[in-house]
Design an enzyme around this catalytic site. Structure first.
Site, mmCIF file in Angstrom:
data_model
loop_
_atom_site.group_PDB
_atom_site.id
_atom_site.type_symbol
_atom_site.label_atom_id
_atom_site.label_comp_id
_atom_site.label_asym_id
_atom_site.label_seq_id
_atom_site.Cartn_x
_atom_site.Cartn_y
_atom_site.Cartn_z
ATOM 1 C CB SER A 98 -13.512 56.052 86.976
ATOM 2 O OG SER A 98 -13.532 55.204 88.414
ATOM 3 C CG ASN A 99 -14.143 57.659 92.115
ATOM 4 O OD1 ASN A 99 -13.311 56.716 92.684
ATOM 5 N ND2 ASN A 99 -15.632 57.245 91.982
ATOM 6 N NE ARG A 100 -6.625 61.423 92.925
ATOM 7 C CZ ARG A 100 -6.703 62.361 94.229
ATOM 8 N NH1 ARG A 100 -7.557 63.064 94.639
ATOM 9 N NH2 ARG A 100 -5.882 61.689 95.219
ATOM 10 C CB SER A 101 -11.868 55.390 95.021
ATOM 11 O OG SER A 101 -11.822 54.361 95.848
#
Ligand SMILES: Cc1cc2nc3c(=O)[nH]c(=O)nc-3n(C[C@H](O)[C@H](O)[C@H](O)COP(=O)(O)O)c2cc1C
Length: 404
Positions: free
Chosen positions: A213-216
């Site tokens: 995933s990512n840090r959003s």
């Protein structure tokens, strides 16, 4: 917003009456002056003395009670009021208000009011869902009364459903947004527009417990949803996060993966006037999903993952596009504007909002952002570091001009 405002609380007889004691304290802390009126039934739940003490004013319950020197007490209180809050609002008071009934102090004062009225209902889920209650709410809304949606959750009856009195801070935010609605005049053309918004970072699963995933955080998309909803748009939020509270009145569809997000976007795109893709979608997903948790290899200290590109949601809409205004986001760590310009051209979007996610003070997972708006054949518009709600409002103002 609350400072020096005259706030009158109209308290009616529901189980959530006790929660309003704290709500009064909170608005007083913000500098508001409070007066209270109660129905006879409300006094069966919390005594008059409690509200008299915290409001530091006599509490009126009967039409002919003489608690102040005013000759006509209900008119005096109605005229004094800047904002009226009916909380908790029973099914009964909403029915009276919808029909103009004035048979006690609370309902008569409410009828004499010219100030904005906020109704915060709380009741059993079946009462809430009844046709009579829903019909009365429709009438109240047409009459310009603000009616907040109750929360879902465990009810006093011991089972779950919609009908809980919302958190006090949520009630305050709801009122704050509506009161500052005048500042939303630049967004007038968005009223009743159907706006589809994506938010959060998608997850691509390797196995049942692990994902890429990512840090959003989803805060930018949620800010768009909140501002657009306040401006009177009909908002559907496709959210890849469950960490944020859904803005009141916004329909939320929860998803996890890019593929799920794409399906949700496709299912709602034809009805939308505007699509804002604020989600940070994964660019790659594992070629293979393992049905069982991947075990630590005994032979090797390396695990090589094979990834493939995820479907491109923006591109996939090119052929489905009718009149929708499509806004993409470009979250970049280098060569921001050139990359965003390329995206605008390649993806057939009407606008790209570019943000630099290499900085730690803006962008991913923080409350502030700074963006550049790119549109075909228009000069770029730069919005410097601001709270995400302010950024959302400024971007929506640019979009609103296209609908004016
Ligand atoms: C224990 C108890 C809890 C109640 N809770 C609620 C409630 O949460 N919401 C509601 O609309 N009515 C509730 N009622 C029903 C109202 O008290 C009743 O309709 C009453 O006539 C409302 O009067 P008022 O609107 O003048 O305060 C409750 C009644 C009892 C006995």
């Amino acid at each position: 917003m609350w400072k020096d405002k005259h706030i009158t609380f109209f308290i009616t007889g529901g189980i959530a009456t006790y929660k309003v004691v704290e709500l009064i304290r909170l608005v007083q802390k913000q500098g508001a002056q409070v007066r209270v009126a109660m129905t006879n039934t409300a006094m069966k739940f919390v005594g008059k003395a409690t509200f008299q003490t915290i409001s530091q004013h006599p509490v009126q319950t009967g039409l002919f009670e003489q608690v102040t020197s005013a000759p006509v007490a209900h008119v005096e209180l109605a005229d004094w009021t800047d904002i009226a809050i009916v909380a908790p609002a029973t099914a009964n008071i909403m029915s009276k208000m919808a029909n103009g009934l004035a048979d006690d102090f609370v309902s008569t004062t409410l009828l004499a009011l010219t100030a904005p009225i906020f109704v915060i209902p709380a009741m059993n889920v079946h009462m809430w869902q009844s046709s009579a209650v829903q019909r009365n709410i429709k009438i109240l809304k047409v009459d310009g009364v603000n009616v907040m949606d109750p929360d879902e959750g465990l009810l006093a009856e011991g089972y779950s459903g919609k009908g809980r009195f919302p958190e006090n801070t949520t009630v305050m935010q709801y009122i704050e947004k509506k009161i500052t609605v005048k500042n939303y005049s630049n967004l007038a053309s968005l009223k009743n527009k159907k706006i589809l918004i994506t938010a959060g970072g998608t997850r691509e699963y390797l196995d049942p417990v692990r994902y890429i995933s990512n840090r959003s955080s989803g805060k930018m998309g949620y800010a768009f949803a909140e501002v657009a909803q306040t401006a009177g748009a009909e908002v559907t939020l496709i959210s890849a996060t469950k960490q944020l509270a859904a803005p009141n009145g916004v329909k939320v569809i929860y998803v996890e993966t890019v593929t799920e997000m794409m399906t949700a976007v496709h299912n709602n795109f034809d009805k939308a006037d505007i699509l804002i893709m604020a989600a940070a979608v994964s660019d790659y997903q594992p070629v293979q999903f393992e049905n069982h948790k991947i075990k630590k290899a005994t032979q090797s200290d390396k695990l090589i993952l094979e990834l493939q590109e995820t479907p491109d949601i923006l591109k996939s809409l090119k052929n489905l596009h009718t009149n929708q205004f499509v806004v993409g986001f470009a979250a970049e760590t280098e060569d921001l504007l050139n990359n965003a310009k390329g995206k605008l051209r390649a993806k057939g979007a009407d606008m790209i909002v570019a943000n630099d996610v290499s900085r730690h003070d803006i962008g991913f997972d923080v409350d502030e952002n700074a963006v550049t708006i790119l549109q075909p054949n228009e000069p770029n518009i730069q919005i410097s570091k601001e709270n995400k709600k302010v950024i959302a409002k400024k971007v929506l103002e640019v979009i609103a001009k296209r609908f004016a």
